[in-house]
Write a protein that holds these residues in place. Structure first.
Motif, PDB file in Angstrom:
ATOM      1  N   THR A   1       0.932  -1.183  -0.120  1.00  0.00           N
ATOM      2  CA  THR A   1       0.103  -0.151   0.406  1.00  0.00           C
ATOM      3  C   THR A   1       1.077   1.271   0.483  1.00  0.00           C
ATOM      4  O   THR A   1       2.166   1.026   0.107  1.00  0.00           O
ATOM      5  N   ASP A   2       0.138   2.620  -0.292  1.00  0.00           N
ATOM      6  CA  ASP A   2       0.798   3.297   0.236  1.00  0.00           C
ATOM      7  C   ASP A   2       1.535   3.686   0.979  1.00  0.00           C
ATOM      8  O   ASP A   2       0.798   3.501   2.002  1.00  0.00           O
ATOM      9  N   ILE A   3       2.046   5.115   1.597  1.00  0.00           N
ATOM     10  CA  ILE A   3       2.755   5.225   3.003  1.00  0.00           C
ATOM     11  C   ILE A   3       1.517   5.601   3.941  1.00  0.00           C
ATOM     12  O   ILE A   3       1.568   5.153   5.591  1.00  0.00           O
ATOM     13  N   GLY A   4       0.179   6.057   3.649  1.00  0.00           N
ATOM     14  CA  GLY A   4      -1.000   5.801   4.374  1.00  0.00           C
ATOM     15  C   GLY A   4      -1.961   4.653   4.728  1.00  0.00           C
ATOM     16  O   GLY A   4      -2.503   4.705   6.147  1.00  0.00           O
ATOM     17  N   GLY A   5      -1.650   3.532   3.815  1.00  0.00           N
ATOM     18  CA  GLY A   5      -2.223   2.330   4.102  1.00  0.00           C
ATOM     19  C   GLY A   5      -3.913   2.552   3.148  1.00  0.00           C
ATOM     20  O   GLY A   5      -3.973   1.757   3.353  1.00  0.00           O
ATOM     21  N   ASN A   6      -3.893   3.579   2.740  1.00  0.00           N
ATOM     22  CA  ASN A   6      -5.537   3.496   2.069  1.00  0.00           C
ATOM     23  C   ASN A   6      -5.090   3.007   0.656  1.00  0.00           C
ATOM     24  O   ASN A   6      -6.917   2.652   0.384  1.00  0.00           O
ATOM     25  N   THR A   7      -4.497   3.100   0.128  1.00  0.00           N
ATOM     26  CA  THR A   7      -4.386   2.729  -1.340  1.00  0.00           C
ATOM     27  C   THR A   7      -3.375   1.631  -1.768  1.00  0.00           C
ATOM     28  O   THR A   7      -2.253   1.550  -1.345  1.00  0.00           O
ATOM     29  N   ILE A   8      -3.780   0.724  -2.160  1.00  0.00           N
ATOM     30  CA  ILE A   8      -3.056  -0.224  -2.596  1.00  0.00           C
ATOM     31  C   ILE A   8      -2.043  -0.377  -3.986  1.00  0.00           C
ATOM     32  O   ILE A   8      -2.981  -0.081  -4.895  1.00  0.00           O
TER      33      ILE A   8
ATOM     34  N   ILE B   1      -5.948  -4.722  -9.663  1.00  0.00           N
ATOM     35  CA  ILE B   1      -6.914  -4.124  -8.608  1.00  0.00           C
ATOM     36  C   ILE B   1      -8.152  -3.587  -8.988  1.00  0.00           C
ATOM     37  O   ILE B   1      -7.745  -2.697 -10.426  1.00  0.00           O
ATOM     38  N   GLU B   2      -8.711  -3.399  -9.041  1.00  0.00           N
ATOM     39  CA  GLU B   2     -10.399  -2.869  -9.558  1.00  0.00           C
ATOM     40  C   GLU B   2     -10.879  -1.986  -8.103  1.00  0.00           C
ATOM     41  O   GLU B   2     -11.542  -2.473  -6.831  1.00  0.00           O
ATOM     42  N   ASN B   3     -11.396  -0.442  -8.396  1.00  0.00           N
ATOM     43  CA  ASN B   3     -11.610  -0.074  -6.672  1.00  0.00           C
ATOM     44  C   ASN B   3     -10.769  -0.222  -5.839  1.00  0.00           C
ATOM     45  O   ASN B   3     -11.174  -0.155  -4.869  1.00  0.00           O
ATOM     46  N   ASN B   4      -9.674   0.014  -5.553  1.00  0.00           N
ATOM     47  CA  ASN B   4      -8.816  -0.309  -4.881  1.00  0.00           C
ATOM     48  C   ASN B   4      -8.680  -1.906  -3.657  1.00  0.00           C
ATOM     49  O   ASN B   4      -8.538  -2.183  -2.526  1.00  0.00           O
ATOM     50  N   VAL B   5      -9.701  -2.718  -4.700  1.00  0.00           N
ATOM     51  CA  VAL B   5      -9.774  -4.293  -4.742  1.00  0.00           C
ATOM     52  C   VAL B   5      -9.112  -5.123  -5.405  1.00  0.00           C
ATOM     53  O   VAL B   5      -9.233  -5.332  -6.768  1.00  0.00           O
TER      54      VAL B   5
END
Length: 391
Positions: free
Chosen positions: A319-326, A347-351
């Motif tokens: 994930t990114d540094i914030g852990g929100n985006t894969i 990965i689709e819609n962050n899933v």
């Protein structure tokens, strides 16, 4: 005649040669600028740069004073020759500072001798001064002068102590004691290796831009660092090298560092993590800093069983540094006791999309634990964590 600044390779300093009349013709601001970047050397009859490595400021001042590049002179000393010269200069300073200290001490004794000779003469110190009495006034002036000389004697004693401290510092340099210190030598080796890597990067850039002049300077600097590195390695070998490393230290061993004993928590490739009873956290040291080692009575090596917790079809992500985006997602397609084989998925819609594989090769990666003891998949210096769809 054009004034030129010269790089003396023997001293690694910039030199400015001009007459006393030329110096006196400079403005006050120019003299201040000159003295900030240079010192006058009677030995060389020239203004010599304070800098020995980065001459940017010294060259800028020289150009402001009307000097142009006069090239180089002399031959660069090897690092061993440079150290030998430092020792010779230090030995000369020891003799000079000790002479200064002896002279200051002699002056101090002389200044205080008059008053010291009056010790025991209570009348001399307690005799009252009678106003208007010529003899009494003369005595007062004489006594005041003796007190003044006595106080100036203390200043000379302080000078004597200062020069003896300088002599002691020079003696330490002359003895080359730092080259018998494993910690010092280890730090200098790391420093040299770091500088060499930086020069290698700069040389590549200079080659790409075809800057031959700059590349020549960089090659000279790198050659100096390599020479210094070889010298320091030899000095380290002379005292037996670094005695301890990852192979002969285990968690639970006791090590003595800077005079204190601590417990080894972990032996790393270049450093060791140590825990002290009085310190609530772990400290990291280079192996060269270890003065002694002992194995506690009854010590047993702890066998750490690492069980691979990942299963086939598990999804691991970065994930990114914030852990929100894969950013990347992989699916486990095989596993062993210590590794997994993964393949990238879409990965689709962050899933992450299970079994929806991207075009790409399978990769076999090691399973490790991060600093928080979480199991991860090591992937190109990044950690991949198990995806939890419920989060």
């Amino acid at each position: 005649m054009t004034k030129q600044y010269i790089l003396n390779l023997e001293t690694s300093k910039i030199e400015l040669h001009f007459s006393k009349e030329e110096y006196q013709s400079l403005t006050m601001d120019e003299k201040k600028s000159l003295k900030r970047a240079y010192l006058f050397s009677r030995y060389r009859s020239a203004w010599v740069s304070r800098s020995t490595n980065n001459h940017y400021s010294a060259i800028r001042v020289a150009k402001e004073l009307g000097f142009t590049d006069g090239g180089k002179t002399g031959e660069r000393l090897s690092y061993a020759e440079e150290v030998e010269r430092q020792v010779e200069k230090a030995e000369a300073r020891i003799e000079r500072f000790e002479k200064y200290a002896d002279n200051a001490e002699a002056r101090a004794k002389n200044l205080q001798s008059d008053l010291n000779s009056m010790h025991g003469d209570i009348a001399f110190f307690t005799q009252p001064i009678i106003a208007g009495h010529a003899g009494s006034q003369r005595f007062a002036r004489q006594r005041e002068k003796m007190f003044d000389r006595y106080h100036r004697g203390f200043e000379e004693y302080r000078k004597s102590e200062y020069f003896r401290d300088r002599a002691a510092t020079s003696e330490q340099t002359a003895s080359m004691s730092k080259f018998k210190n494993r910690s010092y030598l280890s730090n200098r080796i790391e420093e040299c290796n770091k500088n060499i890597r930086e020069y290698e990067r700069r040389i590549v850039r200079a080659e790409e831009t075809q800057n031959e002049s700059h590349m020549e300077t960089l090659l000279e600097k790198m050659e100096y660092e390599l020479d210094k590195l070889a010298f320091i390695h030899n000095k380290l070998d002379e005292i037996g090298g670094v005695q301890f490393n990852k192979d002969n230290l285990k968690a639970g061993y006791l090590v003595k560092i800077r005079g204190s004993w601590g417990t080894v928590v972990k032996a790393n490739p270049k450093t060791v993590d140590v825990k002290y009873e009085v310190v609530p956290y772990t400290l990291k040291y280079a192996y060269a800093e270890i003065q002694d080692m002992r194995i506690p009575e009854g010590w047993l090596e702890k066998k750490k069983e690492v069980v691979n917790p990942f299963e086939v079809d598990d999804i691991v992500i970065r994930t990114d540094i914030g852990g929100n985006t894969i950013i990347k997602a992989f699916q486990v397609v095989k596993k062993t006791d210590k590794s997994v084989t993964i393949k990238p998925i879409l990965i689709e819609n962050n899933v992450p999309q299970r079994n929806n594989f991207k075009i790409g090769l399978q990769e076999r990666r090691a399973v490790r634990q991060d600093r928080h003891n979480n199991f991860v998949v090591n992937h190109d210096d990044w950690y991949l964590y198990k995806y939890n769809s419920a989060v």
